[in-house]
Design a protein around this motif. Structure first.
Motif, PDB file in Angstrom:
ATOM      1  N   GLY A 170      33.867  37.865  29.254  1.00  0.00           N
ATOM      2  CA  GLY A 170      32.931  38.971  29.153  1.00  0.00           C
ATOM      3  C   GLY A 170      32.852  39.767  30.432  1.00  0.00           C
ATOM      4  N   THR A 171      31.764  40.485  30.607  1.00  0.00           N
ATOM      5  CA  THR A 171      31.558  41.309  31.798  1.00  0.00           C
ATOM      6  C   THR A 171      30.899  40.478  32.892  1.00  0.00           C
ATOM      7  N   MET A 172      31.509  40.470  34.064  1.00  0.00           N
ATOM      8  CA  MET A 172      31.033  39.664  35.189  1.00  0.00           C
ATOM      9  C   MET A 172      30.748  40.567  36.387  1.00  0.00           C
ATOM     10  N   PRO A 173      29.807  40.158  37.240  1.00  0.00           N
ATOM     11  CA  PRO A 173      29.578  40.925  38.469  1.00  0.00           C
ATOM     12  C   PRO A 173      30.711  40.702  39.456  1.00  0.00           C
ATOM     13  N   VAL A 174      30.927  41.680  40.316  1.00  0.00           N
ATOM     14  CA  VAL A 174      31.927  41.582  41.388  1.00  0.00           C
ATOM     15  C   VAL A 174      31.209  41.177  42.690  1.00  0.00           C
ATOM     16  N   PRO A 175      31.743  40.203  43.434  1.00  0.00           N
ATOM     17  CA  PRO A 175      32.980  39.464  43.158  1.00  0.00           C
ATOM     18  C   PRO A 175      32.822  38.522  41.970  1.00  0.00           C
ATOM     19  N   ALA A 176      33.917  38.323  41.239  1.00  0.00           N
ATOM     20  CA  ALA A 176      33.908  37.385  40.122  1.00  0.00           C
ATOM     21  C   ALA A 176      33.525  35.999  40.638  1.00  0.00           C
ATOM     22  N   PRO A 177      32.923  35.145  39.784  1.00  0.00           N
ATOM     23  CA  PRO A 177      32.437  33.837  40.256  1.00  0.00           C
ATOM     24  C   PRO A 177      33.471  33.026  41.033  1.00  0.00           C
ATOM     25  N   ALA A 178      34.718  32.966  40.541  1.00  0.00           N
ATOM     26  CA  ALA A 178      35.742  32.195  41.255  1.00  0.00           C
ATOM     27  C   ALA A 178      36.065  32.830  42.598  1.00  0.00           C
ATOM     28  N   THR A 179      36.120  34.170  42.641  1.00  0.00           N
ATOM     29  CA  THR A 179      36.389  34.867  43.904  1.00  0.00           C
ATOM     30  C   THR A 179      35.290  34.585  44.917  1.00  0.00           C
ATOM     31  N   ALA A 180      34.034  34.587  44.461  1.00  0.00           N
ATOM     32  CA  ALA A 180      32.912  34.328  45.366  1.00  0.00           C
ATOM     33  C   ALA A 180      33.009  32.930  45.984  1.00  0.00           C
TER      34      ALA A 180
END
Length: 406
Positions: A170-180
């Motif tokens: 779905g739609t995720m905030p940036v940074p994406a959870p894995a990136t964060a």
């Protein structure tokens, strides 16, 4: 030393990274020949073209895939687990160094995705990352590092971006959870642009391989590559820059490292060898075993791993996860490295890279690269030792005059 210095002020993604390394001078035919050793299910093609953004010219790439009836960049949905990817890379004909580098990136990505989705790294299902294009991006980058003979990777702060991104969940905030999660391993900036500047794949590459740029970094910039992204009209140009720097070092330069070790008397030799592989995948620069006799007269092994201080947590976790030891000893140590140079030597049967170390301004030791010599031996049927001697003692007409610092 040959160092790759990343300018990630506009972020980094897997395709921009591979494009920048190709733009830096990696031979595309050599890259594709090595990538073909992966034996990925389905067809793929690496499409490279010149592109420009904000007046800067560079390389843009697309990995065109045809897998299980689907085609196009990023649209192959053959989901793979980390175990699948480990088997794919392990069974390939790639060099051990490339396998270790690629698996270290994938392992970090799997750990982050597993934490986000509440599963284990081996069981996590990669979606975008499991697709052919992302496997090519990550493994291709590992191959490029070997082709460029890079000794180190450095980076400045990495721009993560802002806004939202649409993915399989779905739609995720940036940074994406894995990136964060991965961004905890390097310096970053936020809100410099209105899109996802750094993807999980790009973040995993930086987290696994890059160190902060030393201040100052003395050397000579011998090449610059620009990876051009697909987005237009952004506050920051969608560009990744990578510079190849030949650094100026003393003949013996000290390097601060961390050593971890454990005494083990209840694991089989096969299990211990597997542990050493996992330590290397976790970021160890070297892993080895020493025969010891423990306090009750039991023969055992002391398993040791050497790593950069920032990789110590991952290596320690691998120790506990893949061994029976309840305790690990850890201490800082200093490694001194002689200055080295590498030359390409042309033999009657192929090219061999020969490294020479220097002491007191004079050549001290010469060594032919084992993987090159093994390839020659397998292709010709000649003894391995003869191929090594051909690299060390070529005829004058076959000795390459070009020498590169490494």
């Amino acid at each position: 030393m040959r160092a790759l210095v990343y300018d990630c002020s506009a972020g980094i993604s897997g395709d921009m990274n591979l494009a920048a390394l190709i733009d830096l001078g990696v031979d595309r035919e050599s890259l594709e020949r090595e990538l073909s050793k992966l034996h990925v299910h389905g067809e793929w093609k690496l499409e490279c073209r010149r592109a420009q953004q904000s007046g800067i010219q560079g390389t843009r790439i697309d990995v065109l895939t045809v897998e299980e009836g689907h085609s196009g960049h990023g649209h192959a949905h053959h989901h793979r687990t980390m175990a699948d990817i480990r088997r794919l890379i392990g069974a390939s004909g790639l060099s051990d160094a490339v396998k270790r580098t690629a698996l270290s990136i994938f392992s970090l990505l799997a750990e982050a995705e597993a934490q986000v989705h509440g599963t284990t790294p081996e069981e996590v299902h990669f979606h975008e990352v499991g697709a052919v294009d992302s496997i090519i991006d990550i493994t291709g980058a590992a191959i490029c590092l070997e082709l460029l003979r890079a000794d180190a990777v450095f980076t400045g702060p990495v721009e993560l971006g802002s806004g939202t991104v649409t993915c399989q969940h779905g739609t995720m905030p940036v940074p994406a959870p894995a990136t964060a999660l991965l961004a905890s391993r390097f310096q970053s900036t936020l809100n410099g642009t209105t899109h996802e500047a750094t993807t999980p794949t790009g973040a995993a590459y930086i987290a696994a391989l890059a160190r902060p740029v030393p201040a100052p970094l003395a050397g000579r910039i011998t090449g610059t590559g620009y990876g051009i992204g697909h987005r237009q009209g952004l506050p920051l140009p969608n560009i990744l820059r990578v510079m190849l720097v030949e650094t100026e070092e003393q003949e013996s330069s000290p390097e601060l490292l961390t050593e971890l070790c454990a005494n083990i008397d209840d694991m089989t030799p096969e299990q211990t060898a597997y542990l050493a592989e996992k330590l290397m995948e976790a970021g160890a620069l070297d892993a080895w075993q020493e025969s010891i006799c423990m306090k009750k007269g039991r023969l055992a092994v002391k398993v040791c791993a050497l790593c950069l201080p920032e990789q110590a947590d991952r290596v320690r976790e691998a120790f506990f996860l893949h061994s029976s030891t309840p305790g690990i000893r850890q201490h800082d140590t200093c490694r001194h490295i002689l200055r080295r140079e590498s030359a390409s030597v042309c033999t009657p049967h192929g090219t061999v890279h020969v490294k020479t170390s220097f002491m007191n301004g004079r050549p001290h030791h010469r060594k032919a690269e084992f993987e090159d010599c093994r390839t020659l031996a397998e292709n010709t049927g000649l003894p391995l030792e003869q191929c090594q001697l051909m690299g060390l003692f070529p005829t004058p007409s076959h000795d390459s005059s070009s020498t590169d610092s490494v």
